[in-house]
Motif scaffolding. Structure first.
Motif, PDB file in Angstrom:
ATOM      1  N   ARG A 188       0.824  -1.213   0.000  1.00  0.00           N
ATOM      2  CA  ARG A 188       0.000   0.000   0.000  1.00  0.00           C
ATOM      3  C   ARG A 188       0.854   1.257   0.000  1.00  0.00           C
ATOM      4  NH1 ARG A 188      -3.332  -2.853   3.735  1.00  0.00           N
ATOM      5  NH2 ARG A 188      -2.516  -1.630   5.493  1.00  0.00           N
ATOM      6  N   VAL A 189       1.924   1.245   0.786  1.00  0.00           N
ATOM      7  CA  VAL A 189       2.770   2.433   0.858  1.00  0.00           C
ATOM      8  C   VAL A 189       3.522   2.641  -0.453  1.00  0.00           C
ATOM      9  CG1 VAL A 189       4.716   3.516   2.051  1.00  0.00           C
ATOM     10  CG2 VAL A 189       2.976   2.313   3.359  1.00  0.00           C
ATOM     11  N   LYS A 190       3.928   1.567  -1.105  1.00  0.00           N
ATOM     12  CA  LYS A 190       4.565   1.706  -2.419  1.00  0.00           C
ATOM     13  C   LYS A 190       3.607   2.350  -3.417  1.00  0.00           C
ATOM     14  CE  LYS A 190       8.033  -1.993  -2.376  1.00  0.00           C
ATOM     15  NZ  LYS A 190       8.450  -3.279  -3.005  1.00  0.00           N
ATOM     16  N   ALA A 191       2.352   1.897  -3.412  1.00  0.00           N
ATOM     17  CA  ALA A 191       1.362   2.500  -4.305  1.00  0.00           C
ATOM     18  C   ALA A 191       1.121   3.964  -3.943  1.00  0.00           C
ATOM     19  CB  ALA A 191       0.057   1.704  -4.234  1.00  0.00           C
ATOM     20  N   TRP A 192       1.096   4.245  -2.635  1.00  0.00           N
ATOM     21  CA  TRP A 192       0.913   5.633  -2.183  1.00  0.00           C
ATOM     22  C   TRP A 192       2.072   6.506  -2.635  1.00  0.00           C
ATOM     23  CZ3 TRP A 192       4.278   7.861   1.526  1.00  0.00           C
ATOM     24  CH2 TRP A 192       3.906   9.131   1.962  1.00  0.00           C
ATOM     25  N   ALA A 193       3.308   5.996  -2.543  1.00  0.00           N
ATOM     26  CA  ALA A 193       4.494   6.789  -2.866  1.00  0.00           C
ATOM     27  C   ALA A 193       4.544   7.175  -4.336  1.00  0.00           C
ATOM     28  CB  ALA A 193       5.759   6.025  -2.487  1.00  0.00           C
ATOM     29  N   SER A 194       3.876   6.428  -5.182  1.00  0.00           N
ATOM     30  CA  SER A 194       3.883   6.740  -6.615  1.00  0.00           C
ATOM     31  C   SER A 194       2.772   7.697  -7.018  1.00  0.00           C
ATOM     32  CB  SER A 194       3.747   5.444  -7.425  1.00  0.00           C
ATOM     33  OG  SER A 194       2.491   4.816  -7.149  1.00  0.00           O
ATOM     34  N   SER A 195       1.981   8.157  -6.039  1.00  0.00           N
ATOM     35  CA  SER A 195       0.840   9.017  -6.341  1.00  0.00           C
ATOM     36  C   SER A 195       1.152  10.476  -6.039  1.00  0.00           C
ATOM     37  CB  SER A 195      -0.386   8.584  -5.528  1.00  0.00           C
ATOM     38  OG  SER A 195      -0.158   8.799  -4.146  1.00  0.00           O
ATOM     39  N   SER A 196       0.304  11.363  -6.576  1.00  0.00           N
ATOM     40  CA  SER A 196       0.492  12.795  -6.334  1.00  0.00           C
ATOM     41  C   SER A 196       0.180  13.165  -4.890  1.00  0.00           C
ATOM     42  CB  SER A 196      -0.406  13.599  -7.278  1.00  0.00           C
ATOM     43  OG  SER A 196      -1.775  13.273  -7.062  1.00  0.00           O
ATOM     44  N   VAL A 197      -0.722  12.407  -4.240  1.00  0.00           N
ATOM     45  CA  VAL A 197      -1.051  12.744  -2.855  1.00  0.00           C
ATOM     46  C   VAL A 197       0.146  12.528  -1.937  1.00  0.00           C
ATOM     47  CG1 VAL A 197      -3.507  12.250  -3.167  1.00  0.00           C
ATOM     48  CG2 VAL A 197      -1.985  10.434  -2.373  1.00  0.00           C
ATOM     49  N   ALA A 198       1.013  11.568  -2.280  1.00  0.00           N
ATOM     50  CA  ALA A 198       2.209  11.335  -1.472  1.00  0.00           C
ATOM     51  C   ALA A 198       3.153  12.528  -1.571  1.00  0.00           C
ATOM     52  CB  ALA A 198       2.912  10.058  -1.919  1.00  0.00           C
ATOM     53  N   ARG A 199       3.320  13.055  -2.774  1.00  0.00           N
ATOM     54  CA  ARG A 199       4.179  14.232  -2.934  1.00  0.00           C
ATOM     55  C   ARG A 199       3.583  15.435  -2.192  1.00  0.00           C
ATOM     56  NH1 ARG A 199       4.198  11.901  -8.040  1.00  0.00           N
ATOM     57  NH2 ARG A 199       2.692  13.402  -8.882  1.00  0.00           N
ATOM     58  N   HIS A 200       2.254  15.559  -2.234  1.00  0.00           N
ATOM     59  CA  HIS A 200       1.588  16.649  -1.519  1.00  0.00           C
ATOM     60  C   HIS A 200       1.823  16.513  -0.010  1.00  0.00           C
ATOM     61  CE1 HIS A 200      -1.665  19.692  -1.000  1.00  0.00           C
ATOM     62  NE2 HIS A 200      -1.859  19.035   0.129  1.00  0.00           N
ATOM     63  N   ALA A 201       1.661  15.310   0.503  1.00  0.00           N
ATOM     64  CA  ALA A 201       1.861  15.083   1.935  1.00  0.00           C
ATOM     65  C   ALA A 201       3.308  15.350   2.332  1.00  0.00           C
ATOM     66  CB  ALA A 201       1.460  13.655   2.291  1.00  0.00           C
ATOM     67  N   THR A 202       4.251  14.883   1.516  1.00  0.00           N
ATOM     68  CA  THR A 202       5.666  15.064   1.838  1.00  0.00           C
ATOM     69  C   THR A 202       6.048  16.540   1.829  1.00  0.00           C
ATOM     70  OG1 THR A 202       6.115  12.910   0.820  1.00  0.00           O
ATOM     71  CG2 THR A 202       7.997  14.346   1.234  1.00  0.00           C
ATOM     72  N   LEU A 203       5.515  17.294   0.884  1.00  0.00           N
ATOM     73  CA  LEU A 203       5.795  18.727   0.846  1.00  0.00           C
ATOM     74  C   LEU A 203       5.294  19.411   2.113  1.00  0.00           C
ATOM     75  CD1 LEU A 203       6.775  21.268  -0.585  1.00  0.00           C
ATOM     76  CD2 LEU A 203       4.562  21.383  -1.766  1.00  0.00           C
ATOM     77  N   HIS A 204       4.097  19.049   2.563  1.00  0.00           N
ATOM     78  CA  HIS A 204       3.567  19.656   3.785  1.00  0.00           C
ATOM     79  C   HIS A 204       4.348  19.190   5.013  1.00  0.00           C
ATOM     80  CE1 HIS A 204       0.061  22.138   2.778  1.00  0.00           C
ATOM     81  NE2 HIS A 204      -0.017  21.391   1.709  1.00  0.00           N
TER      82      HIS A 204
END
Length: 682
Positions: A518-534
């Motif tokens: 699940r986390v691998k799939a999350w990391a490839s998504s735009s929401v992961a980049r959004h979360a990491t930026l915040h």
């Protein structure tokens, strides 16, 4: 939304823009099954809790209490400006008797190395020679300084340490003792930590067996339960942290059964001519004008006493809601209170809450009435906040609105997960609409709050114990937490870091394998980049400031943040979640690529090769947080930078007192180990 539309529901009303044809929401159409009874619509907004002052007169005495005095005399005694911290010899003896009772029921496991000048010295003999009046008063001072502003449920102008319920007083003393411990170097006042844990361990049972701990709940019981839960959750041992979660539902049930969430039902209390405060949409009790006829001083004291009880219970409900929501977002618990359960006007303005006399309260109320200033009810204010409309209100109410927005986000997220489980996936358009609306609402809330607070809202108060009380609830921190809540599964990224148990359950190999996917799939998504930026922006706002004026973290010269010095009790754990989010994205992205991330884009920024971990972490956070382009985050990733951030957080959390932060420090160290193993060739 009227009664002729039986299919209408709360969510439809909430997400419709204010001013639409659905603006007038009819609660009779919503099935409030938790209450188990019907409330007439005229009772929904009734706040006339002053009708039954005896319900909130939680000042009856048990065997460990001081000699009884009339409630009117107690209220007259609080004219002393120091009554909220002044403890008499008789009250000290009452506390000693109470703690001796605790000791007889369950002896604490005292460390053999505790010195004989400990505050618990001599407890086995029933004598507490070191539990002096000065020690108790210092704990109360620390409570009012560090905790009262974050959970404003006890009315300081009318609080008397010598007249309140002893159980409420010792809960305040425990939180004050915890504040004293955090204000000193680690291990320097360990006996106060033991003392606070001893109180908390025994207090809950004593509360539950009290005659007042039943519906309708007495005010002092509700106050004590909230303060105790805050201590157990954020200041104590892992065992007490888990116990707080277990009994959280009991506190909410007491509030529901006593009906303070909807205002006191007219069938529960006799009619009275006591006024409610302006702004209460109470149609069943006529408002009185106190400007035309002077009232005797005794009438003013009696009225103010009822006003304080009414307002205090209102604040208890909203504080419970805020705690319920924040703990759900931070720890992955369930959020048990639905926003539509709170059919109350917002708490009164801070100027009314801090007024020193009843006459001053009346003058302020008359001034507000003259300028037609009144507090909106919570749901109307939440709807306006959700749609980006300005709601002119005070600090505590703004914190409640953020809790409301977080609660809406949490419950809709949970609804979508349930729908996916039954293979009824919401449409992409539906998901995009409510997410966009909430994200915009978060931004508007932060901007509005920051403008009210001024420039101090943009400067983190982490590390500065001298920061103003209202800075102890930083809007920037909660804003970024809201974005993390929307885009990160807090439980998944914690499981990824390798704990054997989480939220009281064992993590199996199958659970961990599922989380990795699940986390691998999350990391490839735009929401992961959004979360990491915040997450980077949150770390920058709190860790990369040189003007905080706080003590330096041990072992990190120039690093100004210290969790021990942070006045906002939730911020250290939120920073832990931010660090964990950065690590999870770094780790999962590297795993997906099967090779370590190329760090050249980071190491060529002019950073010295022998930089300290603090300098490296600051440079890394700053380089990633300045961008507004989420797609640039993968290019900025650096295993060395991520390890430096984790190392700094781990070094700071190891100096904490709460066991959950000590565990967070170990978890950061484990994340460092996993990153280093990942970086090994082959």
């Amino acid at each position: 939304m009227g009664g002729d539309q039986p299919n209408d529901n709360f969510a439809t009303w909430l997400f419709d823009s204010p001013g639409s044809h659905n603006d007038a929401f009819d609660f009779n159409n919503v099935p409030f099954l938790d209450f188990g009874m019907e409330y007439a619509s005229r009772d929904f907004w009734s706040l006339d809790q002053t009708q039954s002052s005896n319900v909130y007169d939680g000042l009856n005495n048990r065997t460990y209490s001081t000699p009884s005095v009339s409630s009117e005399q107690r209220f007259m005694d609080v004219v002393d400006a120091n009554s909220h911290i002044s403890i008499s010899g008789g009250r000290r003896e009452a506390i000693v008797m109470l703690l001796s009772l605790f000791m007889m029921k369950k002896k604490p496991r005292l460390d053999a190395s505790v010195p004989t000048d400990s505050i618990l010295y001599g407890a086995e003999s029933g004598d507490w020679p070191n539990l002096t009046i000065l020690a108790l008063e210092s704990c109360l001072r620390a409570f009012w300084r560090d905790t009262a502003a974050q959970v404003p449920v006890v009315h300081q102008p009318t609080f008397s340490a010598n007249a309140c319920e002893p159980l409420l007083l010792v809960a305040m003393v425990a939180l004050g003792a915890a504040a004293r411990v955090r204000s000193k170097p680690k291990e320097s006042v360990r006996d106060y930590r033991t003392f606070a844990d001893f109180i908390a361990t025994n207090l809950r049972w004593e509360l539950f067996t009290h005659d007042h701990a039943q519906p309708p709940v007495h005010l002092w019981v509700a106050q004590t339960l909230l303060l105790l839960e805050l201590y157990e959750k954020m200041h104590s041992t892992r065992q007490l942290h888990e116990r707080a979660h277990i009994h959280h539902a009991s506190t909410l049930t007491l509030l529901r059964r006593g009906s303070p969430m909807v205002g006191r039902s007219g069938s529960e209390t006799p009619p009275s001519e006591a006024p409610t405060r302006p702004g209460s949409p109470n149609t069943s009790v006529p408002q009185h004008d106190f400007t035309t006829t002077a009232k005797p001083a005794s009438d003013t004291r009696s009225w103010w006493k009822r006003w304080v009880a009414n307002e205090s219970m209102n604040r208890v409900v909203f504080a419970a809601f805020q705690m319920d929501t924040l703990h759900a977002c931070m720890f992955g618990h369930s959020a048990d209170i639905l926003p539509h359960e709170l059919r109350l006007p917002l708490p009164c303005d801070d100027s009314l809450w801090t007024a020193k006399t009843g006459e001053e309260v009346r003058r302020l109320e008359n001034t507000f009435a003259m300028y037609r200033i009144k507090q909106p009810n919570f749901l109307d204010g939440l709807k306006r906040c959700l749609h980006g409309y300005e709601v002119q209100t005070h600090h505590f109410a703004r914190m409640i609105f953020m809790a409301g927005l977080l609660s809406v986000a949490w419950h809709i997220n949970r609804r979508e997960k349930h729908l996916q489980f039954v293979e009824t996936i919401p449409s992409v358009q539906e998901q995009a609409r409510w997410k966009s609306l909430l994200l915009q609402a978060f931004g508007h809330w932060r901007q509005s709050f920051s403008e009210v607070l001024g420039d101090t809202a943009h400067r983190s108060s982490g590390g500065s114990r001298d920061a103003p009380a209202r800075d102890a609830s930083d809007p920037t921190t909660l804003f970024h937490l809201a974005h993390l809540t929307m885009h990160v599964d807090i439980i998944d990224i914690q499981i990824l870091s390798g704990p054997k148990r989480l939220v009281g359950r064992r993590v199996s190999d199958k659970d961990r394998a599922s989380v990795v996917q699940r986390v691998k799939a999350w990391a490839s998504s735009s929401v992961a980049r959004h979360a990491t930026l915040h997450a980077f922006k949150l770390l920058q706002a709190n860790l990369c400031r040189s003007s905080n004026g706080g003590r330096m973290s041990d072992g990190s010269p120039g690093w100004t943040y210290s969790c021990r010095n942070d006045p906002f009790v939730y911020r250290p754990w939120i920073l832990y979640l931010a660090g964990l989010t950065v690590w999870a994205y770094q780790y999962a992205t590297s795993q997906s690529n099967n090779t370590p991330i190329n760090t050249a884009s980071f190491t060529t920024t002019g950073l010295p090769s022998q930089s300290s971990a603090a300098d490296l972490a600051k440079q890394y956070i700053s380089s990633c947080a300045v961008t507004d382009n989420e797609d640039r985050i993968p290019m900025l990733l650096s295993q060395e930078g991520c390890i430096a951030v984790l190392q700094i957080l781990a070094q700071d959390f190891v100096n904490a007192e709460a066991e959950i932060l000590l565990e967070a420090s170990k978890r950061m160290q484990e994340c460092i180990r996993l990153l280093k193993e990942q970086a090994k060739p082959g």
